[in-house]
Design an enzyme around this catalytic site. Structure first.
Site, PDB file in Angstrom:
ATOM      1  N   SER A   1     -18.308 -12.611   0.241  1.00 31.99           N
ATOM      2  CA  SER A   1     -18.580 -12.674   1.644  1.00 31.99           C
ATOM      3  C   SER A   1     -19.532 -13.718   2.168  1.00 31.99           C
ATOM      4  O   SER A   1     -20.543 -13.151   2.068  1.00 31.99           O
ATOM      5  CB  SER A   1     -18.248 -11.459   2.524  1.00 31.99           C
TER       6      SER A   1
ATOM      7  N   TYR B   1     -21.454  -2.627   4.549  1.00 35.70           N
ATOM      8  CA  TYR B   1     -20.859  -4.011   3.558  1.00 35.70           C
ATOM      9  C   TYR B   1     -21.112  -5.156   3.531  1.00 35.70           C
ATOM     10  O   TYR B   1     -20.973  -5.631   2.590  1.00 35.70           O
ATOM     11  CB  TYR B   1     -18.935  -4.191   4.979  1.00 35.70           C
TER      12      TYR B   1
HETATM   13  N1  LIG Z   1     -10.141 -11.240   5.201  1.00 34.79           N
HETATM   14  C1  LIG Z   1     -11.193 -10.818   5.033  1.00 34.79           C
HETATM   15  O1  LIG Z   1     -11.865 -12.078   6.395  1.00 34.79           O
HETATM   16  C2  LIG Z   1     -12.416 -11.023   4.464  1.00 34.79           C
HETATM   17  C3  LIG Z   1     -13.385 -12.096   4.703  1.00 34.79           C
HETATM   18  C4  LIG Z   1     -14.796 -11.829   3.592  1.00 34.79           C
HETATM   19  C5  LIG Z   1     -14.932 -11.335   2.465  1.00 34.79           C
HETATM   20  N2  LIG Z   1     -13.516 -10.807   2.065  1.00 34.79           N
HETATM   21  C6  LIG Z   1     -12.663  -9.934   0.346  1.00 34.79           C
HETATM   22  O2  LIG Z   1     -11.341 -10.077   0.547  1.00 34.79           O
HETATM   23  C7  LIG Z   1     -11.455  -8.610  -0.408  1.00 34.79           C
HETATM   24  C8  LIG Z   1      -9.687  -8.552   0.105  1.00 34.79           C
HETATM   25  O3  LIG Z   1     -10.070  -8.114   0.961  1.00 34.79           O
HETATM   26  P1  LIG Z   1      -8.826  -8.315   2.338  1.00 34.79           P
HETATM   27  O4  LIG Z   1      -9.640  -9.418   3.512  1.00 34.79           O
HETATM   28  O5  LIG Z   1      -7.356  -8.912   1.336  1.00 34.79           O
HETATM   29  O6  LIG Z   1      -8.737  -7.072   2.744  1.00 34.79           O
HETATM   30  P2  LIG Z   1      -7.154  -5.606   2.396  1.00 34.79           P
HETATM   31  O7  LIG Z   1      -6.150  -6.296   2.697  1.00 34.79           O
HETATM   32  O8  LIG Z   1      -8.002  -4.654   3.131  1.00 34.79           O
HETATM   33  O9  LIG Z   1      -7.118  -5.699   0.763  1.00 34.79           O
HETATM   34  C9  LIG Z   1      -7.967  -5.026  -0.220  1.00 34.79           C
HETATM   35  C10 LIG Z   1      -7.296  -4.331  -1.473  1.00 34.79           C
HETATM   36  O10 LIG Z   1      -8.666  -4.001  -1.825  1.00 34.79           O
HETATM   37  C11 LIG Z   1      -7.831  -2.620  -2.342  1.00 34.79           C
HETATM   38  N3  LIG Z   1      -8.951  -1.383  -2.751  1.00 34.79           N
HETATM   39  C12 LIG Z   1      -9.650  -1.133  -2.276  1.00 34.79           C
HETATM   40  N4  LIG Z   1     -10.597  -0.289  -2.867  1.00 34.79           N
HETATM   41  C13 LIG Z   1     -10.250  -0.019  -4.238  1.00 34.79           C
HETATM   42  C14 LIG Z   1     -10.032   0.810  -4.946  1.00 34.79           C
HETATM   43  N5  LIG Z   1     -11.141   1.782  -4.846  1.00 34.79           N
HETATM   44  N6  LIG Z   1     -10.038   0.045  -5.713  1.00 34.79           N
HETATM   45  C15 LIG Z   1      -8.297  -0.769  -6.036  1.00 34.79           C
HETATM   46  N7  LIG Z   1      -8.170  -0.992  -4.930  1.00 34.79           N
HETATM   47  C16 LIG Z   1      -9.003  -1.008  -4.211  1.00 34.79           C
HETATM   48  C17 LIG Z   1      -6.907  -2.526  -1.465  1.00 34.79           C
HETATM   49  O11 LIG Z   1      -5.916  -1.129  -2.039  1.00 34.79           O
HETATM   50  P3  LIG Z   1      -5.114  -0.767  -0.955  1.00 34.79           P
HETATM   51  O12 LIG Z   1      -4.239  -0.989  -0.654  1.00 34.79           O
HETATM   52  O13 LIG Z   1      -4.713   0.629  -1.934  1.00 34.79           O
HETATM   53  O14 LIG Z   1      -6.265   0.054   0.052  1.00 34.79           O
HETATM   54  C18 LIG Z   1      -6.511  -4.146  -1.364  1.00 34.79           C
HETATM   55  O15 LIG Z   1      -5.258  -4.247  -1.950  1.00 34.79           O
HETATM   56  C19 LIG Z   1     -12.651  -7.730  -0.094  1.00 34.79           C
HETATM   57  O16 LIG Z   1     -13.907  -8.063  -1.474  1.00 34.79           O
HETATM   58  C20 LIG Z   1     -13.130  -8.496   0.795  1.00 34.79           C
HETATM   59  O17 LIG Z   1     -14.713  -7.485   1.263  1.00 34.79           O
HETATM   60  C21 LIG Z   1     -12.044 -10.564   2.902  1.00 34.79           C
END
Ligand SMILES: NC(=O)c1ccc[n+]([C@@H]2O[C@H](COP(=O)([O-])OP(=O)(O)OC[C@H]3O[C@@H](n4cnc5c(N)ncnc54)[C@H](OP(=O)(O)O)[C@@H]3O)[C@@H](O)[C@H]2O)c1
Length: 235
Positions: A133, A155
């Site tokens: 991030s 985070y």
């Molecule tokens: N969205 C943004 O603006 C943003 C910005 C910067 C970075 N990111 C990064 O992008 C990545 C994806 O996030 P997202 O935004 O797509 O969020 P999201 O929709 O909440 O997706 C997160 C994913 O991670 C899975 N997860 C969480 N804990 C886990 C575990 N212990 N084992 C296996 N899977 C697990 C969740 O599974 P469940 O459905 O089972 O919970 C879900 O599939 C993350 O690393 C996040 O930090 C996102």
């Protein structure tokens, strides 16, 4: 048609699901990592192509070992699974929340990466993409970019640690030809936290950037941190 095999952790929704969808669309075999079998199976059906469910909870050693035992060769590992917790400053956050977030975002990446290294070493063009991030960038945090100063401390510091690991893994694995890079996906509309849920960014745009890093040519970079638009992010 690409015969490569990829694993995307946390691919049952959000950015990870889009990464899996785009890799499968490019003809790759894609293991859709999901800690919940039913949620993962649903995503596999929606992604199509040669997408396959791989149940893996990145915070559970037995689950990781079981998943790794099912994969012989791996060309691409996308460490995408992550959690964020609430918007709290370090002085107001519980240490247990730090532990829980680090367990997934930092220790989970180490555990998954190490477990799948034997499979990656069998690849001719191995690549690791760590979904980090921009909020983990200390250069940005100490400059004018982030108005939310000190927010999401657990985070954001977990992503700073992930950035460090990206460099250390890249250095350690350079001799094996394994390229390791980190991605700042930008603010995307996902379930990650209240801020992203209210954000307008398309997860598919961030996924395209992850796919570029996953498919880097042999003369491509390693140990770098890129924004979704391909520009370098300062550490
Ligand atoms: N969205 C943004 O603006 C943003 C910005 C910067 C970075 N990111 C990064 O992008 C990545 C994806 O996030 P997202 O935004 O797509 O969020 P999201 O929709 O909440 O997706 C997160 C994913 O991670 C899975 N997860 C969480 N804990 C886990 C575990 N212990 N084992 C296996 N899977 C697990 C969740 O599974 P469940 O459905 O089972 O919970 C879900 O599939 C993350 O690393 C996040 O930090 C996102």
């Amino acid at each position: 048609m690409d015969n490569s095999i990829a694993l995307v952790t946390g691919a049952n929704k959000g950015i990870g699901k889009e990464i899996a969808r785009q890799l499968a669309g490019a003809g790759l075999t894609v293991y859709v990592g999901s800690r919940d079998a039913a949620r993962g199976e649903r995503a596999v059906g929606e992604i199509g192509g040669d997408a396959r469910l791989l149940v893996v909870d990145v915070a559970d050693a037995a689950s990781i070992a079981d998943a790794a035992s099912q994969v012989g060769t791996l060309d691409i590992l996308v460490n995408n699974a992550g959690i964020s917790g609430e918007d709290k400053r370090a002085d107001r956050e519980d240490v247990e929340v730090f532990r829980r977030i680090y367990e997934t975002n930092v220790f989970g990446v180490v555990a998954v990466t190490n477990a799948f290294l034997p499979a990656l070493r069998r690849s001719a063009h191995p690549r690791i993409v760590n979904v980090s991030s921009g909020t983990g960038s200390l250069a940005w945090a100490t400059g004018p970019q982030f108005p939310h100063r000190g927010s999401y401390a657990a985070y954001r510091s977990s992503k700073t640690a992930l950035n460090a690991l990206t460099v250390y893994y890249a250095h350690a694995l350079a001799g094996s030809g394994i390229k390791v890079n980190a991605l700042a996906p930008g603010l995307r509309r996902t379930d990650l936290n209240a801020r992203t849920a209210a954000g307008g960014g398309d997860p598919a745009e961030a996924a395209a950037a992850a796919v570029r890093l996953a498919l880097l040519p042999d003369d491509g970079p390693t140990g770098e941190f890129y924004s979704w638009d391909g520009t370098p992010v300062p550490w």
